[in-house]
Scaffold this motif. Structure first.
Motif, PDB file in Angstrom:
ATOM      1  N   THR A 101       0.838  -1.201   0.000  1.00 23.69           N
ATOM      2  CA  THR A 101       0.000   0.000   0.000  1.00 23.69           C
ATOM      3  C   THR A 101       0.875   1.253   0.000  1.00 23.69           C
ATOM      4  N   SER A 102       0.538   2.217  -0.847  1.00 22.89           N
ATOM      5  CA  SER A 102       1.292   3.465  -0.883  1.00 22.89           C
ATOM      6  C   SER A 102       0.792   4.389   0.228  1.00 22.89           C
ATOM      7  N   LEU A 103       1.712   4.801   1.111  1.00 22.70           N
ATOM      8  CA  LEU A 103       1.399   5.674   2.223  1.00 22.70           C
ATOM      9  C   LEU A 103       2.147   6.997   2.084  1.00 22.70           C
ATOM     10  N   THR A 104       1.631   8.053   2.674  1.00 18.51           N
ATOM     11  CA  THR A 104       2.249   9.378   2.582  1.00 18.51           C
ATOM     12  C   THR A 104       2.172  10.082   3.926  1.00 18.51           C
ATOM     13  N   LEU A 105       3.298  10.685   4.346  1.00 17.18           N
ATOM     14  CA  LEU A 105       3.275  11.558   5.515  1.00 17.18           C
ATOM     15  C   LEU A 105       2.436  12.788   5.173  1.00 17.18           C
ATOM     16  N   ARG A 106       1.591  13.209   6.070  1.00 21.91           N
ATOM     17  CA  ARG A 106       0.624  14.261   5.732  1.00 21.91           C
ATOM     18  C   ARG A 106       1.340  15.571   5.373  1.00 21.91           C
ATOM     19  N   PRO A 107       1.035  16.141   4.189  1.00 22.45           N
ATOM     20  CA  PRO A 107       1.609  17.435   3.811  1.00 22.45           C
ATOM     21  C   PRO A 107       0.758  18.608   4.290  1.00 22.45           C
ATOM     22  N   GLU A 108      -0.480  18.343   4.711  1.00 19.16           N
ATOM     23  CA  GLU A 108      -1.385  19.367   5.219  1.00 19.16           C
ATOM     24  C   GLU A 108      -2.484  18.663   6.002  1.00 19.16           C
ATOM     25  N   GLY A 109      -3.324  19.450   6.706  1.00 20.40           N
ATOM     26  CA  GLY A 109      -4.270  18.843   7.629  1.00 20.40           C
ATOM     27  C   GLY A 109      -5.707  18.742   7.166  1.00 20.40           C
ATOM     28  N   THR A 110      -6.074  19.477   6.115  1.00 15.74           N
ATOM     29  CA  THR A 110      -7.478  19.485   5.707  1.00 15.74           C
ATOM     30  C   THR A 110      -7.942  18.120   5.212  1.00 15.74           C
ATOM     31  N   ALA A 111      -7.138  17.461   4.376  1.00 15.82           N
ATOM     32  CA  ALA A 111      -7.548  16.186   3.785  1.00 15.82           C
ATOM     33  C   ALA A 111      -7.842  15.145   4.861  1.00 15.82           C
ATOM     34  N   GLY A 112      -6.954  15.038   5.860  1.00 20.08           N
ATOM     35  CA  GLY A 112      -7.163  14.064   6.921  1.00 20.08           C
ATOM     36  C   GLY A 112      -8.383  14.384   7.766  1.00 20.08           C
ATOM     37  N   THR A 113      -8.627  15.666   8.021  1.00 19.39           N
ATOM     38  CA  THR A 113      -9.791  16.069   8.805  1.00 19.39           C
ATOM     39  C   THR A 113     -11.082  15.745   8.062  1.00 19.39           C
ATOM     40  N   VAL A 114     -11.097  16.020   6.755  1.00 15.09           N
ATOM     41  CA  VAL A 114     -12.288  15.707   5.953  1.00 15.09           C
ATOM     42  C   VAL A 114     -12.474  14.195   5.870  1.00 15.09           C
ATOM     43  N   ARG A 115     -11.386  13.450   5.699  1.00 17.20           N
ATOM     44  CA  ARG A 115     -11.487  11.984   5.667  1.00 17.20           C
ATOM     45  C   ARG A 115     -12.109  11.456   6.957  1.00 17.20           C
ATOM     46  N   ALA A 116     -11.668  11.985   8.119  1.00 17.60           N
ATOM     47  CA  ALA A 116     -12.230  11.567   9.405  1.00 17.60           C
ATOM     48  C   ALA A 116     -13.711  11.954   9.506  1.00 17.60           C
ATOM     49  N   PHE A 117     -14.060  13.141   9.013  1.00 14.26           N
ATOM     50  CA  PHE A 117     -15.452  13.611   9.029  1.00 14.26           C
ATOM     51  C   PHE A 117     -16.348  12.644   8.251  1.00 14.26           C
ATOM     52  N   VAL A 118     -15.853  12.193   7.090  1.00 18.53           N
ATOM     53  CA  VAL A 118     -16.633  11.279   6.247  1.00 18.53           C
ATOM     54  C   VAL A 118     -16.657   9.874   6.848  1.00 18.53           C
ATOM     55  N   GLU A 119     -15.477   9.363   7.227  1.00 19.12           N
ATOM     56  CA  GLU A 119     -15.377   7.978   7.699  1.00 19.12           C
ATOM     57  C   GLU A 119     -16.215   7.734   8.950  1.00 19.12           C
ATOM     58  N   HIS A 120     -16.279   8.720   9.831  1.00 20.29           N
ATOM     59  CA  HIS A 120     -17.021   8.547  11.086  1.00 20.29           C
ATOM     60  C   HIS A 120     -18.442   9.096  11.004  1.00 20.29           C
ATOM     61  N   ASN A 121     -18.896   9.363   9.777  1.00 25.13           N
ATOM     62  CA  ASN A 121     -20.280   9.774   9.515  1.00 25.13           C
ATOM     63  C   ASN A 121     -20.704  10.956  10.388  1.00 25.13           C
ATOM     64  N   ARG A 122     -19.816  11.927  10.491  1.00 24.42           N
ATOM     65  CA  ARG A 122     -20.104  13.077  11.341  1.00 24.42           C
ATOM     66  C   ARG A 122     -21.234  13.943  10.765  1.00 24.42           C
ATOM     67  N   ALA A 123     -21.476  13.816   9.457  1.00 27.16           N
ATOM     68  CA  ALA A 123     -22.532  14.623   8.840  1.00 27.16           C
ATOM     69  C   ALA A 123     -23.920  14.222   9.336  1.00 27.16           C
ATOM     70  N   SER A 124     -24.053  13.026   9.956  1.00 29.90           N
ATOM     71  CA  SER A 124     -25.351  12.595  10.482  1.00 29.90           C
ATOM     72  C   SER A 124     -25.672  13.283  11.809  1.00 29.90           C
ATOM     73  N   GLU A 125     -24.673  13.948  12.402  1.00 27.57           N
ATOM     74  CA  GLU A 125     -24.875  14.665  13.656  1.00 27.57           C
ATOM     75  C   GLU A 125     -25.212  16.129  13.343  1.00 27.57           C
ATOM     76  N   PRO A 126     -25.713  16.865  14.319  1.00 23.96           N
ATOM     77  CA  PRO A 126     -26.127  18.252  14.052  1.00 23.96           C
ATOM     78  C   PRO A 126     -24.988  19.098  13.480  1.00 23.96           C
ATOM     79  N   LEU A 127     -25.325  19.879  12.469  1.00 27.10           N
ATOM     80  CA  LEU A 127     -24.382  20.795  11.828  1.00 27.10           C
ATOM     81  C   LEU A 127     -24.767  22.224  12.187  1.00 27.10           C
ATOM     82  N   PRO A 128     -23.833  23.181  12.158  1.00 26.25           N
ATOM     83  CA  PRO A 128     -22.433  23.026  11.743  1.00 26.25           C
ATOM     84  C   PRO A 128     -21.574  22.411  12.841  1.00 26.25           C
TER      85      PRO A 128
END
Length: 321
Positions: A73-100
């Motif tokens: 598997t190709s892995l990468t040290l994070r070059p910035e923080g937005t992508a990982g934060t959005v990935r966590a938001f999607v993976e943990h289904n945070r959009a199903s909780e109250p927004l914003p």
């Protein structure tokens, strides 16, 4: 004697009070604005960054630290923080909780760049991501948080530069006009800009080389091609900043070269940093959650480099030993 890697610095005991002050100030302001801390992994699958940052960007093409895992598997040290934060938001289904929902992060990032003042291969960022509203007041809130954080540290000669990138439809109508303009003066551009004309033409406007800047001085402006919806949003952001007493400078060259960025783009610069003068930058990216497999979720955020803040931090801001 084994030495440290070039562009990767130790933070020695006499320097840590400066860093603690910056980090504690960041946390205090983030908490005051209702942002909660998220801690994301230091490495992710490479596809996350290729898809989110963009395969044709300098970060993905030249700067990422990428390596194969033992299973291939190709892995990468994070070059910035937005992508990982959005990935966590999607993976943990945070959009199903109250927004914003509002998150902040602090930590190391990694890019294989030429080391220089304030720019290292392992560096630190404070960033925020605000999910779930298209309201222009969210943009104002994020900008105000960044401005007040940096002002609280008494950093000198700060300038907030701001622009609107319009909607994706606005850019689709504008880009052919820009490309036609650029193609007429191809010979005047650096090799990098000539390559970007086809892959990422907006970034040509952002080039720091004087000859390239001169060649785009009279380029058509995206802000002259905004839809009524985008113009209203931008006017509301500017009105919000004015109401808060935050000074700004309109900069039509300020762009983000990725498709999911839209509407507000901003940067805070300082004349104390030389040619690479950005302290922090951000913008609205309403398409990224969807790009990474989540539901349509508007978002806005920023990231700021702690090394650059450390370089500028006045001695009188530091606590007495």
């Amino acid at each position: 004697m084994i030495k440290g890697i070039k562009g990767v610095k130790d933070i020695l005991p006499e320097e840590t009070p400066r860093w603690r002050l910056i980090e504690e100030t960041a946390r205090r302001w983030a908490n005051q604005y209702g942002f909660q801390e998220i801690r994301i992994p230091i490495f992710e699958v490479t596809a996350l960054f290729a898809r989110s940052i963009g395969a044709t960007t300098d970060i993905v093409e030249k700067e990422m630290y990428t390596f194969p895992d033992r299973d291939g598997t190709s892995l990468t040290l994070r070059p910035e923080g937005t992508a990982g934060t959005v990935r966590a938001f999607v993976e943990h289904n945070r959009a199903s909780e109250p927004l914003p929902q509002k998150y902040y992060y602090l930590g190391q990032m990694f890019r294989h760049e030429r080391p220089q003042a304030g720019r290292l291969r392992q560096f630190h960022q404070f960033g925020v991501e605000y999910f779930g509203t298209q309201d222009a007041r969210a943009d104002v809130e994020v900008i105000a948080l960044l401005w007040r954080f940096l002002s609280d540290l008494a950093l000198p000669d700060l300038t907030l530069e701001i622009n609107s990138l319009g909607t994706s439809e606005d850019r689709a109508a504008y880009l052919p006009l820009l490309v036609a303009f650029l193609k007429q003066r191809t010979a005047r551009f650096c090799t990098n800009c000539q390559r970007r004309m086809d892959s990422n033409p907006l970034r040509v406007l952002d080039c720091k080389i004087p000859e390239c800047r001169a060649a785009t001085e009279d380029a058509p402006r995206l802000t002259s091609h905004l839809s009524p919806q985008a113009q209203t949003h931008f006017d509301q952001v500017l009105a919000g900043l004015k109401a808060l007493g935050i000074p700004y400078l309109l900069n039509p060259r300020l762009v983000r070269g990725l498709d999911y960025y839209c509407l507000t783009a901003f940067e805070i610069t300082s004349s104390h940093l030389g040619a690479q003068n950005a302290v922090g930058a951000g913008g609205r990216y309403d398409g990224l959650v969807e790009v990474l497999g989540g539901p349509k979720t508007p978002a806005v955020g920023f990231a700021v480099g702690l090394e650059r803040i450390s370089l500028m931090l006045p001695a009188e801001s530091l606590p007495a030993p």
